[in-house]
Design an enzyme around this catalytic site. Structure first.
Site, PDB file in Angstrom:
ATOM      1  N   LYS A  93      -5.882  -1.684  -3.828  1.00  0.00           N
ATOM      2  CA  LYS A  93      -6.460  -2.491  -4.733  1.00  0.00           C
ATOM      3  C   LYS A  93      -7.994  -2.208  -4.898  1.00  0.00           C
ATOM      4  CE  LYS A  93      -2.442  -4.617  -4.127  1.00  0.00           C
ATOM      5  NZ  LYS A  93      -1.622  -5.107  -5.754  1.00  0.00           N
ATOM      6  N   GLU A 115      -5.724 -13.559  -6.908  1.00  0.00           N
ATOM      7  CA  GLU A 115      -4.917 -13.850  -7.051  1.00  0.00           C
ATOM      8  C   GLU A 115      -3.701 -12.609  -5.713  1.00  0.00           C
ATOM      9  OE1 GLU A 115      -4.396 -12.074  -8.722  1.00  0.00           O
ATOM     10  OE2 GLU A 115      -2.620 -10.839  -8.549  1.00  0.00           O
ATOM     11  N   SER A 382       0.293   3.708  -0.066  1.00  0.00           N
ATOM     12  CA  SER A 382      -0.679   2.006  -0.938  1.00  0.00           C
ATOM     13  C   SER A 382      -1.370   2.200  -0.230  1.00  0.00           C
ATOM     14  CB  SER A 382       0.585   1.595  -1.666  1.00  0.00           C
ATOM     15  OG  SER A 382       1.390   1.263  -1.388  1.00  0.00           O
TER      16      SER A 382
HETATM   17  C1  LIG Z   1      -0.122  -1.415   0.262  1.00  0.00           C
HETATM   18  C2  LIG Z   1       0.377  -2.727  -1.114  1.00  0.00           C
HETATM   19  N1  LIG Z   1       0.879  -1.875  -1.825  1.00  0.00           N
HETATM   20  C3  LIG Z   1       1.487  -1.961  -2.750  1.00  0.00           C
HETATM   21  C4  LIG Z   1       1.804  -3.475  -3.454  1.00  0.00           C
HETATM   22  C5  LIG Z   1       2.230  -3.796  -4.433  1.00  0.00           C
HETATM   23  O1  LIG Z   1       1.387  -4.478  -5.727  1.00  0.00           O
HETATM   24  P1  LIG Z   1       1.636  -3.145  -7.382  1.00  0.00           P
HETATM   25  O2  LIG Z   1       3.009  -3.192  -6.917  1.00  0.00           O
HETATM   26  O3  LIG Z   1       1.035  -3.654  -7.791  1.00  0.00           O
HETATM   27  O4  LIG Z   1       1.191  -1.881  -5.861  1.00  0.00           O
HETATM   28  C6  LIG Z   1       0.642  -4.113  -2.356  1.00  0.00           C
HETATM   29  C7  LIG Z   1       0.534  -5.898  -3.171  1.00  0.00           C
HETATM   30  O5  LIG Z   1       0.015  -6.457  -2.298  1.00  0.00           O
HETATM   31  C8  LIG Z   1      -0.425  -3.983  -1.750  1.00  0.00           C
HETATM   32  O6  LIG Z   1      -1.034  -4.565  -1.113  1.00  0.00           O
END
Ligand SMILES: Cc1ncc(COP(=O)(O)O)c(C=O)c1O
Length: 399
Positions: A93, A115, A382
């Protein structure tokens, strides 16, 4: 490389999805944003600034790691991890947040809002708010405030105001609606840092572009290490920002198979999952046309996932388009399988992944077996799972 496969047909549209369906009061701000972004995105000085903070604050490039133990344990394709969990604040993020904060500064805005679901986007926003000196307000559903308390505390420590939202399901959808309302009221002074590849044009494009660093770096790193590209790339999909960022590096490489993994939740009945692409229908949410989980009257049905970052009843419009063209395949993984993958990755690889990413791991495990030993799978890790440790402990007890 064939990049013509991928085409944004019209301003703000990805095939039939996307566009701008926002209240009139936001038109001026969205047009300003579009103008400013068009000016900045190829501007050398701006790009240098973004790169500077990527290197000197976020800790980019993030590691591309060969997961030796998972490869051995799963007994199929070789497994590689793009370690976005090692970024400052622990998730992808921050890439988008740095970029949009620099845009807000350029536009002379003094206040930023956001948000958040899992809290990682809120945390990233509070972080850049502190670093660049913005007044910062983060909207978070009351349910998420409970399951992600640690992130809310961190945001407050960095000087952000965290506003709980009690409406509806009190999760990400309601937090997004509340942030949009705030933006409409304070548009002159405030920039709304949308946290995923969702919302009215130009947000899905802006977020994708800032997150595309994940895929671009991965492609380069993999090629340098292995002299070829991976056979498959896997990422979890909530709103879809880490996935679109990762996919964007490989979208023109037809031989690389791309897989997005949504939350299958408890089961496939409406209200029990967040599998928007597999089970949703076209509709309008938060200023964009996309796939949405809805009932037969077109009413949005609340989404569920064990992971706070995946329970959004919509999805980024570009994913809806990529699903319709077949360039990306989308699957879903249920809560129980995600939880067992979470523990498996902790125990086998010594990495605590975010519950969101655990969905991608569960899917990749089956894919690794299907592909067999000579192939390579790249998973976007992620974010890290510290934020989820207490919730997993509450759900599974002594582990
Ligand atoms: C670690 C992590 N992975 C994935 C996501 C999913 O979001 P996005 O699909 O925008 O990557 C989030 C959302 O809060 C997150 O904190």
């Amino acid at each position: 490389m064939n990049r013509t496969l991928y085409k944004q047909f019209d301003e703000g549209y990805f095939g039939e999805f996307g566009g701008r369906y926002a209240p009139e009061v936001l038109t001026e701000a969205l047009e300003e944003l579009e103008r400013v972004y068009a000016k900045l995105k190829d501007n050398r000085k701006f790009k240098k600034q973004v790169d500077y903070y990527f290197k000197n604050y976020v800790n980019r490039p993030s590691l591309l790691m060969y997961a030796e133990n998972l490869t051995r344990h799963w007994g199929g394709a070789r497994v590689w991890l793009k370690r976005e969990d090692l970024n400052h604040t622990g998730a992808h993020k921050i890439n988008n947040t740095i970029g949009q904060a620099l845009m807000a500064r350029y536009m002379g805005k003094k206040r930023i809002i956001a948000e958040t679901g899992a809290g990682q986007h809120g945390l990233a926003t509070a972080t850049v708010g502190a670093m660049f000196g913005f007044e910062t307000v983060v909207y978070m559903g009351d349910v998420d405030l409970k399951r992600q308390e640690l992130n809310a505390v961190k945001m407050k420590m960095m000087g952000a105001t965290v506003r709980g939202v009690s409406a509806g399901e009190a999760t990400l959808k309601e937090a997004t609606s509340e942030a949009m309302r705030d933006w409409a009221l304070n548009v002159k002074t405030t920039h709304y840092i949308v946290g995923s590849a969702i919302g009215p044009h130009p947000f899905p494009t802006i977020v994708r572009d800032f997150q595309s660093i994940i895929g671009k770096e991965s492609r380069k790193q993999f090629k340098k290490s292995e002299g070829k590209l991976p056979d498959a790339v896997v990422a979890c999909v909530g709103g879809g920002s880490n996935a679109i960022g990762m996919f964007y590096g490989f979208i023109g490489d037809k031989k690389v198979k791309l897989y997005g993994v949504e939350a299958g939740g408890r089961d496939k009945t409406p209200g029990n999952h967040s599998a928007t692409i597999s089970l949703g229908k076209p509709g309008f949410l938060h200023g964009t046309k996309t796939l949405i989980i809805q009932d037969e009257n077109g009413q949005i049905v609340p989404a569920h996932s064990v992971s706070a970052g995946l329970d959004y009843p919509g999805v980024g419009p570009e994913h809806a388009h990529l699903a319709s063209t077949g360039r990306v395949s989308y699957a879903n993984v249920d809560d129980d399988d995600a939880l067992s993958s979470f523990l498996e990755v902790c125990k086998i690889e010594g990495i605590i992944p975010a519950l969101e990413t655990a969905h991608a791991f569960s899917f990749a495990k089956k894919l690794a077996k299907d592909l067999g030993k000579k192939k390579d799978i790249l998973i976007c890790l992620s974010g890290r799972g510290d934020k989820d440790a207490a919730e997993v402990y509450r759900l599974l007890g002594d582990i």
